[in-house]
Design a protein around this motif. Structure first.
Motif, PDB file in Angstrom:
ATOM      1  N   TRP A   1       0.829  -1.204   0.000  1.00  0.00           N
ATOM      2  CA  TRP A   1       0.000   0.000   0.000  1.00  0.00           C
ATOM      3  C   TRP A   1       0.866   1.257   0.000  1.00  0.00           C
ATOM      4  O   TRP A   1       0.655   2.173  -0.783  1.00  0.00           O
ATOM      5  CB  TRP A   1      -0.925  -0.021   1.220  1.00  0.00           C
ATOM      6  CG  TRP A   1      -1.970   1.038   1.202  1.00  0.00           C
ATOM      7  CD1 TRP A   1      -3.177   0.985   0.580  1.00  0.00           C
ATOM      8  CD2 TRP A   1      -1.891   2.326   1.827  1.00  0.00           C
ATOM      9  NE1 TRP A   1      -3.868   2.150   0.778  1.00  0.00           N
ATOM     10  CE2 TRP A   1      -3.094   2.993   1.545  1.00  0.00           C
ATOM     11  CE3 TRP A   1      -0.938   2.959   2.595  1.00  0.00           C
ATOM     12  CZ2 TRP A   1      -3.361   4.274   2.003  1.00  0.00           C
ATOM     13  CZ3 TRP A   1      -1.201   4.245   3.051  1.00  0.00           C
ATOM     14  CH2 TRP A   1      -2.402   4.875   2.750  1.00  0.00           C
ATOM     15  N   VAL A   2       1.864   1.298   0.877  1.00  0.00           N
ATOM     16  CA  VAL A   2       2.684   2.503   0.994  1.00  0.00           C
ATOM     17  C   VAL A   2       3.677   2.608  -0.171  1.00  0.00           C
ATOM     18  O   VAL A   2       3.957   3.713  -0.636  1.00  0.00           O
ATOM     19  CB  VAL A   2       3.367   2.577   2.369  1.00  0.00           C
ATOM     20  CG1 VAL A   2       4.528   1.622   2.475  1.00  0.00           C
ATOM     21  CG2 VAL A   2       3.806   3.978   2.683  1.00  0.00           C
TER      22      VAL A   2
ATOM     23  N   LEU B   1       3.262   1.678  -3.278  1.00  0.00           N
ATOM     24  CA  LEU B   1       2.557   2.160  -4.467  1.00  0.00           C
ATOM     25  C   LEU B   1       2.239   3.652  -4.407  1.00  0.00           C
ATOM     26  O   LEU B   1       2.037   4.281  -5.429  1.00  0.00           O
ATOM     27  CB  LEU B   1       1.262   1.370  -4.670  1.00  0.00           C
ATOM     28  CG  LEU B   1       1.442  -0.011  -5.261  1.00  0.00           C
ATOM     29  CD1 LEU B   1       0.146  -0.799  -5.167  1.00  0.00           C
ATOM     30  CD2 LEU B   1       1.927   0.089  -6.696  1.00  0.00           C
ATOM     31  N   ARG B   2       2.197   4.212  -3.219  1.00  0.00           N
ATOM     32  CA  ARG B   2       1.877   5.627  -3.063  1.00  0.00           C
ATOM     33  C   ARG B   2       3.110   6.525  -2.997  1.00  0.00           C
ATOM     34  O   ARG B   2       2.995   7.735  -2.935  1.00  0.00           O
ATOM     35  CB  ARG B   2       1.007   5.826  -1.830  1.00  0.00           C
ATOM     36  CG  ARG B   2      -0.440   5.446  -2.138  1.00  0.00           C
ATOM     37  CD  ARG B   2      -1.187   4.933  -0.942  1.00  0.00           C
ATOM     38  NE  ARG B   2      -2.516   4.470  -1.323  1.00  0.00           N
ATOM     39  CZ  ARG B   2      -2.774   3.306  -1.895  1.00  0.00           C
ATOM     40  NH1 ARG B   2      -1.805   2.474  -2.185  1.00  0.00           N
ATOM     41  NH2 ARG B   2      -4.010   2.941  -2.193  1.00  0.00           N
ATOM     42  N   ALA B   3       4.292   5.923  -3.037  1.00  0.00           N
ATOM     43  CA  ALA B   3       5.521   6.717  -3.012  1.00  0.00           C
ATOM     44  C   ALA B   3       5.662   7.480  -4.334  1.00  0.00           C
ATOM     45  O   ALA B   3       5.406   6.922  -5.399  1.00  0.00           O
ATOM     46  CB  ALA B   3       6.732   5.819  -2.786  1.00  0.00           C
ATOM     47  N   PRO B   4       6.055   8.746  -4.264  1.00  0.00           N
ATOM     48  CA  PRO B   4       6.237   9.525  -5.486  1.00  0.00           C
ATOM     49  C   PRO B   4       7.278   8.879  -6.404  1.00  0.00           C
ATOM     50  O   PRO B   4       8.358   8.507  -5.964  1.00  0.00           O
ATOM     51  CB  PRO B   4       6.752  10.877  -4.979  1.00  0.00           C
ATOM     52  CG  PRO B   4       6.387  10.924  -3.542  1.00  0.00           C
ATOM     53  CD  PRO B   4       6.364   9.508  -3.061  1.00  0.00           C
TER      54      PRO B   4
ATOM     55  N   ASP C   1       9.511   4.654   3.736  1.00  0.00           N
ATOM     56  CA  ASP C   1       8.055   4.572   3.880  1.00  0.00           C
ATOM     57  C   ASP C   1       7.608   3.166   4.259  1.00  0.00           C
ATOM     58  O   ASP C   1       6.750   2.983   5.129  1.00  0.00           O
ATOM     59  CB  ASP C   1       7.359   5.016   2.592  1.00  0.00           C
ATOM     60  CG  ASP C   1       7.502   6.499   2.313  1.00  0.00           C
ATOM     61  OD1 ASP C   1       8.016   7.241   3.180  1.00  0.00           O
ATOM     62  OD2 ASP C   1       7.107   6.921   1.197  1.00  0.00           O
TER      63      ASP C   1
ATOM     64  N   CYS D   1      10.014  -2.695  -7.575  1.00  0.00           N
ATOM     65  CA  CYS D   1       9.153  -1.678  -8.146  1.00  0.00           C
ATOM     66  C   CYS D   1       9.642  -1.177  -9.505  1.00  0.00           C
ATOM     67  O   CYS D   1      10.806  -1.312  -9.856  1.00  0.00           O
ATOM     68  CB  CYS D   1       8.957  -0.510  -7.180  1.00  0.00           C
ATOM     69  SG  CYS D   1      10.453   0.273  -6.624  1.00  0.00           S
TER      70      CYS D   1
ATOM     71  N   VAL E   1      10.925   4.853  -0.839  1.00  0.00           N
ATOM     72  CA  VAL E   1      10.164   3.610  -0.671  1.00  0.00           C
ATOM     73  C   VAL E   1      10.681   2.846   0.537  1.00  0.00           C
ATOM     74  O   VAL E   1       9.900   2.354   1.357  1.00  0.00           O
ATOM     75  CB  VAL E   1      10.224   2.741  -1.947  1.00  0.00           C
ATOM     76  CG1 VAL E   1       9.655   1.349  -1.687  1.00  0.00           C
ATOM     77  CG2 VAL E   1       9.477   3.418  -3.091  1.00  0.00           C
TER      78      VAL E   1
END
Length: 120
Positions: free
Chosen positions: A15-16, A18-21, A92, A74, A89
C-alpha cells in the motif's frame, strides 16, 4: 508466524510503496511468479485448501531472530531519480510495517530492500 501476520506486512508494504512519489507499479520476479504458481497447485492438491496469496512485488519473511525482512520490487517513472525513489520507498515501507506490527502488539526490527526492476 501466522499467515495473517505475513499478509498484514505485505499489505502494509504494498500500500505505501505504491503511493511513493515516482513509483509506477510493483513487479514480482518471474521466478517468484513461477514458484508461487507451482506452490499454489501443490498446496491445493496436497492439503485440499486454498494457499496463501503473495502481494505482487512484495516478498517478506520472518527471520529466526524475530526480525522482518521485506523486499520491494518496483517500476519507477523515467522522469524520477531511481536512487531518490528507492530511498523514499525504503523509509516509507519500514515505517508502515513497523506501525502495522505495533498495532498488532508486535515490536520487531524491520529491514527493507528495494529493487528497481525498470523505468517507464
Amino acid at each position: 508466524m501466522t499467515a495473517s501476520a505475513r499478509e498484514d506486512v505485505q499489505r502494509a508494504a504494498a500500500w505505501v510503496a505504491l503511493r511513493a512519489p515516482g513509483v509506477a507499479a510493483l513487479q514480482p520476479a518471474l521466478a517468484d511468479r513461477l514458484a508461487l504458481a507451482a506452490s499454489r497447485v501443490h498446496l491445493a492438491v496436497a492439503a485440499d485448501t486454498t494457499p496463501r496469496r503473495e502481494a505482487a512485488g512484495i516478498r517478506c519473511e520472518l527471520a529466526p531472530d524475530g526480525a522482518w525482512h521485506v523486499e520491494v520490487r518496483c517500476i519507477v517513472h523515467a522522469d524520477r531519480r531511481v536512487v531518490d525513489v528507492a530511498r523514499q520507498v525504503r523509509e516509507d515501507v519500514r515505517t508502515a510495517v513497523t506501525a502495522s506490527l505495533a498495532e498488532h502488539g508486535t515490536a520487531a526490527p524491520v529491514t527493507v530492500l528495494v529493487t528497481v526492476t525498470r523505468t517507464v
